[in-house]
Enzyme design. Structure first.
Site, PDB file in Angstrom:
ATOM      1  N   GLY A  10      28.778  61.469 141.156  1.00 31.22           N
ATOM      2  CA  GLY A  10      27.538  62.037 141.691  1.00 31.22           C
ATOM      3  C   GLY A  10      26.440  62.216 140.660  1.00 31.22           C
ATOM      4  N   ASN A  11      26.841  62.503 139.396  1.00 27.95           N
ATOM      5  CA  ASN A  11      25.840  62.722 138.346  1.00 27.95           C
ATOM      6  C   ASN A  11      25.078  61.449 138.000  1.00 27.95           C
ATOM      7  OD1 ASN A  11      28.315  61.729 137.162  1.00 27.95           O
ATOM      8  ND2 ASN A  11      27.451  62.184 135.161  1.00 27.95           N
ATOM      9  N   LYS A 131      37.173  66.853 155.831  1.00 23.68           N
ATOM     10  CA  LYS A 131      35.986  66.552 155.027  1.00 23.68           C
ATOM     11  C   LYS A 131      34.731  67.058 155.732  1.00 23.68           C
ATOM     12  CE  LYS A 131      35.362  64.084 151.170  1.00 23.68           C
ATOM     13  NZ  LYS A 131      36.140  64.264 149.951  1.00 23.68           N
ATOM     14  N   LYS A 216      35.897  57.570 147.462  1.00 20.00           N
ATOM     15  CA  LYS A 216      35.265  56.420 146.794  1.00 20.00           C
ATOM     16  C   LYS A 216      36.102  55.923 145.610  1.00 20.00           C
ATOM     17  CE  LYS A 216      33.271  58.503 143.002  1.00 20.00           C
ATOM     18  NZ  LYS A 216      33.475  58.138 141.576  1.00 20.00           N
ATOM     19  N   LYS A 278      40.657  61.177 141.191  1.00 19.13           N
ATOM     20  CA  LYS A 278      40.346  60.212 140.131  1.00 19.13           C
ATOM     21  C   LYS A 278      41.615  59.790 139.395  1.00 19.13           C
ATOM     22  CE  LYS A 278      35.658  61.988 139.368  1.00 19.13           C
ATOM     23  NZ  LYS A 278      35.594  62.633 140.688  1.00 19.13           N
TER      24      LYS A 278
END
Length: 329
Positions: A10-11, A131, A216, A278
């Protein structure tokens, strides 16, 4: 030189979470493009994926607000909102990357592929959607939406009720041949944005979009496998994976074997919805074929991470790698 799938966090799109304007995102994309083009300039083949949480939420909320003011404006279905976000984010990234390559004299095209990702209609995630997406509603409004539209609504940390959707596992990337063609032609491709638009494949081969959010990082892992990438690089806001995160005995890790990573997961070191997905995606890619490596690193140090100077590399142990190589032989 390596083939690298770069999964942007996101960053990489919103430097300041409080400023979600298109102008701010485009500015951040130009900053992000420098780190990506550093890798391209070094001769690596780079394929890009990205998240879309804030952006798709903004699109959903915009249509919900418009519908509350004017009932003639329909609420946009969630799969279409995901596709919207892929185009919006892809446009910014491909423009920024192209501009940066022109500055450096690199002659490549950049293309964003609105990507559909097949999920299993019987995925357990559909039975327990978790979600949250879109706007906050009162309990009364939430009940009405559940009755009229069949939404699943859940209370969200005392702030109101929000729609929740499933987060199924990615099974197949519909546009994989197209993506391979672009990559093999030597160009830069942006794909599986936001995890891709989730679709179910019918018996006749037709596709139907479903309201869901694919992680993602897991979609990026699937893309990396399909493209036979050497490295899956997951870029985030922190420089390295750590155990005992934010505690006095925090320990940053520069190298993790798959076995060590699994043990740390069992010990509860990685937060759900943050570092855990991740690390799981990184393990999956490292286990998929002998010689593959995953890297979790910060955006600003992507080039150093590929060189092994920064970030956390996740690999199979030598013993596990030999076993896998023998199995695949």
């Amino acid at each position: 030189m390596a083939r690298i799938v770069v999964a942007l966090g996101g960053n990489a799109l919103q430097e300041n979470p409080k400023d979600t304007s298109a102008e701010a995102q485009l500015k951040t994309a130009h900053s992000t493009a420098k780190a990506i083009v550093d890798l391209i300039e070094d001769g690596h083949e780079v394929i890009i994926s990205h998240g879309n949480g804030p952006q798709v939420g903004q699109i959903v909320s915009t249509y919900e607000t418009a519908n509350s003011v004017n009932k003639n404006i329909p609420v946009m279905p969630f799969p279409e909102c995901g596709a919207f976000s892929q185009g919006y984010i892809g446009y910014h990234l491909q423009q920024a990357i192209r501009d940066e390559m022109i500055k450096r004299g690199i002659n490549k095209d950049v293309a964003s592929v609105v990507t559909q990702v097949v999920v299993d209609k019987d995925d357990p995630g559909f039975k327990n959607p978790t979600k949250p997406v879109g706007s906050f509603f009162t309990e009364e409004q939430a009940k009405k939406l559940m009755e009229e539209k069949g939404y699943v609504m859940k209370e969200d940390a005392g702030r109101g009720y929000r729609r929740v959707v499933a987060s199924p596992m990615p099974k197949k990337i519909v546009e994989e041949q197209l993506i391979k063609t672009i990559v093999n032609a030597g160009h830069v491709v942006i794909a599986v944005g936001g995890g891709g638009v989730p679709v179910i494949e019918n018996e006749d081969g037709s596709l139907k979009g479903v309201p869901a959010v694919i992680d993602k990082d897991l979609a990026s892992e699937k893309l990396a496998e399909i493209l036979n990438a050497d490295i899956l690089m997951i870029l985030t806001a922190v420089e390295q994976v750590a155990i005992n995160f934010n505690k006095p005995d925090q320990k940053n890790l520069s190298l993790l074997t798959v076995e060590e990573a699994k043990r740390y997961i069992e010990e509860g070191h990685f937060a759900e919805g943050s570092m855990l997905p991740k690390v799981k995606a990184a393990i999956m890619f490292a286990e998929s074929k002998a010689g593959r490596k995953s890297i979790i690193a910060s955006l600003s140090k992507a080039k150093l991470a590929v060189m092994g100077i920064s970030g956390t590399s996740i690999i199979l142990s030598p013993v596990a790698e030999r076993k896998l190589a023998n199995l695949k032989a």
